[in-house]
Design an enzyme around this catalytic site. Structure first.
Site, PDB file in Angstrom:
ATOM      1  N   ARG A 131       0.860  -1.177   0.000  1.00  0.00           N
ATOM      2  CA  ARG A 131       0.000   0.000   0.000  1.00  0.00           C
ATOM      3  C   ARG A 131       0.895   1.225   0.000  1.00  0.00           C
ATOM      4  O   ARG A 131       1.669   1.451   0.929  1.00  0.00           O
ATOM      5  CB  ARG A 131      -0.898   0.000   1.242  1.00  0.00           C
ATOM      6  N   ARG A 132       0.805   2.015  -1.034  1.00  0.00           N
ATOM      7  CA  ARG A 132       1.749   3.112  -1.219  1.00  0.00           C
ATOM      8  C   ARG A 132       1.683   4.146  -0.101  1.00  0.00           C
ATOM      9  O   ARG A 132       2.695   4.735   0.278  1.00  0.00           O
ATOM     10  CB  ARG A 132       1.506   3.781  -2.565  1.00  0.00           C
ATOM     11  N   GLU A 204      -4.302  -7.699  -6.784  1.00  0.00           N
ATOM     12  CA  GLU A 204      -2.987  -8.331  -6.872  1.00  0.00           C
ATOM     13  C   GLU A 204      -2.936  -9.613  -6.046  1.00  0.00           C
ATOM     14  O   GLU A 204      -2.447 -10.650  -6.514  1.00  0.00           O
ATOM     15  CB  GLU A 204      -1.921  -7.340  -6.393  1.00  0.00           C
TER      16      GLU A 204
END
EC number: 3.2.2.6
Length: 346
Positions: A131-132, A204
């Site tokens: 999670r950026r 993903e």
């Protein structure tokens, strides 16, 4: 009167005789920039078969031929039927190495999707999902440490080209052998009750499960799973049962060594069930550990029952130690929070 269509088809001969670009260096510089433009251009309005995404997946330099191939009616379904002569004359692939790459790509698989995954599998060992907003720095660190150990790593800040990346992102997961999921504080919040699979981390992880990848969770020390497990979508809920690596920055070399052991298969990725271990209890395990590591005060030997061994280090769940174990454990583990960023992700 050169428009966008003609611009993409200009040759060096056109530049010299029709445009009047006499200087050979000027022509080289112009053509170099034109090649870059062809790679970065968005052909989606005329590319119904996603030919450009396929060529980009095989090798970015092949994308320079997309426009001429589309102009001559070539789509993805025709690629496997192209001869060497067709590639050279109709597609404008004058570079013999590029023609060889396309030919070899179809030798082992005939479907374009299979070819793309097969080509990518030669370039990727590990895919990193994160999670950026909270995991960017830790994911980047893990990537560098893996690369130093010789692994080919893909992370979604790599190889971004004009918005073409998302459409081929899942192909990179299919191509990789191993899937690392970086779990940082609140990293699963967006996928809770995400039954339509709109969140990218959800997409993903779901893809990794469907293609049976070696999934390796890496837990930030401040990460916690949601209190209500049923909020996690059913298609990825199994992740709560997986063993992984608790990342402690002060001991990053030891943490990375454990990640490598998961990659090589030395460590089991899933937690054993009670059916698999019917005769082992917490008390019995502790007693065996204490007996094995008892130090003899009367003889030269330092241990009874064999050489001294390190106690098992739980990664996903913990066992409360007693006595001297508690002191040893508190000395060995000094946990500090990891750094995080505030950028956003899809």
């Amino acid at each position: 009167m050169v428009d966008g269509d003609l611009l993409l088809q200009l040759t060096e001969n056109d530049l010299k005789h029709d445009v009047g670009m006499i200087s050979g260096l000027h022509r080289k510089r112009f053509l170099r920039e034109l090649q870059t433009l062809k790679v970065a251009a968005d052909y989606s309005s005329v590319d119904e078969s996603n030919l450009d995404n396929f060529l980009m997946g095989l090798s970015p330099e092949l994308s320079v031929y997309t426009y001429q191939m589309l102009t001559n009616g070539v789509n993805r379904s025709l690629l496997s039927s192209l001869t060497d002569e067709m590639m050279q004359n109709a597609c404008g692939i004058t570079n013999p190495i590029h023609r060889l790459k396309l030919t070899q790509a179809f030798e082992t698989a005939k479907h374009p999707d299979d070819v793309e995954v097969a080509m990518l599998s030669k370039q990727i060992d590990v895919f990193i999902s994160y999670r950026r907003s909270t995991g960017n720095q830790l994911a980047s660190l893990i990537k560098v440490l893996l690369q130093l150990r010789g692994y080919r790593v893909f992370i979604d800040v790599d190889k971004l080209y004009a918005g073409k990346f998302d459409s081929s992102l899942l192909k990179n997961i299919q191509a990789a052998k191993h899937f690392i999921l970086v779990l940082t504080p609140n990293s699963l919040d967006r996928l809770l009750n995400d039954d339509n699979c709109e969140d990218w981390v959800h997409k993903e992880l779901k893809c990794a499960f469907e293609h049976q990848k070696n999934i390796i969770p890496i837990f930030d020390t401040a990460f916690e799973f949601p209190t209500k497990e049923d909020q996690i979508p059913n298609d990825i809920r199994m992740i709560t049962k997986y063993n992984g690596v608790k990342w402690v920055h002060d001991y990053q070399d030891a943490c990375m060594a454990k990640v490598v052991r998961f990659i090589t298969g030395e460590l089991n990725r899933t937690t054993p069930t009670t059916k698999e271990m019917p005769s082992i209890s917490r008390k019995t395990t502790q007693q065996r550990w204490q007996t094995t590591n008892t130090v003899s005060r009367t003889g030269p030997s330092r241990s009874i029952g064999g050489p001294r061994m390190e106690p098992p280090t739980p990664t996903f769940f913990s066992v409360t130690p007693t006595g001297s174990q508690e002191r040893a454990t508190s000395t060995r583990r000094k946990i500090q929070p990891s750094a995080s960023t505030t950028s956003d992700r899809n």
